[in-house]
Write an enzyme that holds these catalytic residues in place. Structure first.
Site, PDB file in Angstrom:
ATOM      1  CB  VAL A 129      53.024  48.533 -98.807  1.00 15.11           C
ATOM      2  CG1 VAL A 129      52.436  49.906 -99.130  1.00 15.11           C
ATOM      3  CG2 VAL A 129      54.442  48.428 -99.356  1.00 15.11           C
ATOM      4  N   GLY A 146      56.734  42.318 -99.138  1.00 15.86           N
ATOM      5  CA  GLY A 146      57.848  41.647 -99.771  1.00 15.86           C
ATOM      6  C   GLY A 146      58.733  41.060 -98.697  1.00 15.86           C
ATOM      7  N   GLY A 147      59.942  40.673 -99.085  1.00 10.41           N
ATOM      8  CA  GLY A 147      60.838  40.066 -98.121  1.00 10.41           C
ATOM      9  C   GLY A 147      61.348  41.025 -97.065  1.00 10.41           C
ATOM     10  CG  ASP A 156      63.985  45.581-108.467  1.00 12.36           C
ATOM     11  OD1 ASP A 156      64.010  44.634-109.282  1.00 12.36           O
ATOM     12  OD2 ASP A 156      63.447  45.495-107.350  1.00 12.36           O
TER      13      ASP A 156
END
Length: 254
Positions: A29, A24-25, A138
């Site tokens: 992972v 992601g940003g 989220d």
């Protein structure tokens, strides 16, 4: 930006990276092997460009702290927090399977029975989080994992916040945390949150599971976020008339 990490890197003198499985940003992972216990783990590594960003570092710390205090069969377990050559990392249970986002990207929409199964699992996970005083903030398909055996897991407490609000929010007051398509009205308005915000977001996810799209979409993230405070969602029965009315009513109540 290319990753500064490569396979076979040893993190924290214990976790040997095998391959990158997501990003992601803020982080990437990796699948890794815990050489002490000889088991597969997921290592969430903060990207190198954020190594000197105290806000990102603090989010990593809070994610580990928040999820590490939770023990539930539908919440991804956090095992460890390590630092290696300036890299912050959270070591988690490795869940083999797909995210709900990947499932929906492949199938567009899913069956009522699978939707109910996912909803019950994530609601149970949220019940545990809320009982511990945490709001996830989220809830979205990308943070819901589904294994080949049908186990459903909630991940990523990176922007979770204590209900009591004793800790700072790590944002300016006018910044909405979360993903625009799945924000609750309270998040859009910048109001205080409790567990009901997560339930609303889960309702949006389940709506998408059945309808093939979320009920509120604009030309920008801001328009998408504001749409939910300006109009009601289209009734699910208009999109899939054969759905059980009790199920659609329940999702609209959420």
């Amino acid at each position: 930006m290319a990753s500064s990490l490569v396979p076979n890197t040893l993190i924290g003198a214990r976790y040997r990276l095998e391959k990158r499985i997501g990003q992601g940003g803020m982080a990437e992972v990796w699948l890794a092997n815990d050489i002490s216990l000889n088991r597969k783990v997921a290592v969430k590594m903060m990207k190198a460009q954020h190594n000197n960003d105290p806000v990102v570092i603090e989010r990593f710390r809070r994610e580990a702290q928040a999820a590490g205090n939770l023990s539930h069969p539908n919440i991804v377990t956090v095992y460890d927090v390590v630092e290696n050559a300036g890299h912050q990392a959270v070591v988690m249970e490795y869940i083999e399977g797909l995210t709900l986002r990947e499932v929906l990207d492949q199938k567009t929409r899913i069956s009522p029975s699978l939707t109910i199964h996912i909803g019950m699992a994530i609601a149970s996970a949220l019940d545990a989080a809320h009982a511990s005083g945490l709001v996830h903030r989220d809830i979205k398909p990308g943070n819901i994992l589904i294994t080949p055996t049908g186990r459903v897991m909630l991940a990523d407490f990176g922007i979770a916040k204590a209900v009591n609000g004793n800790e700072s929010d790590l944002t300016n007051q006018n910044i909405m945390m979360g993903t625009a398509k799945y924000l609750s009205p309270e998040q859009v308005r910048g109001k205080p949150l409790d567990g009901r915000a997560d339930i609303y977001s889960l309702g949006l996810v389940l709506y998408e599971c059945l309808a093939g799209r979320v009920p509120f979409i604009g030309e920008s993230d801001v328009e998408t976020a504001l749409a939910r405070v300006q109009r009601e969602p289209t009734n699910l029965l208009k999109k899939r008339p054969n759905l059980p009315p009790a199920l659609t009513n329940f999702i609209h109540q959420m």
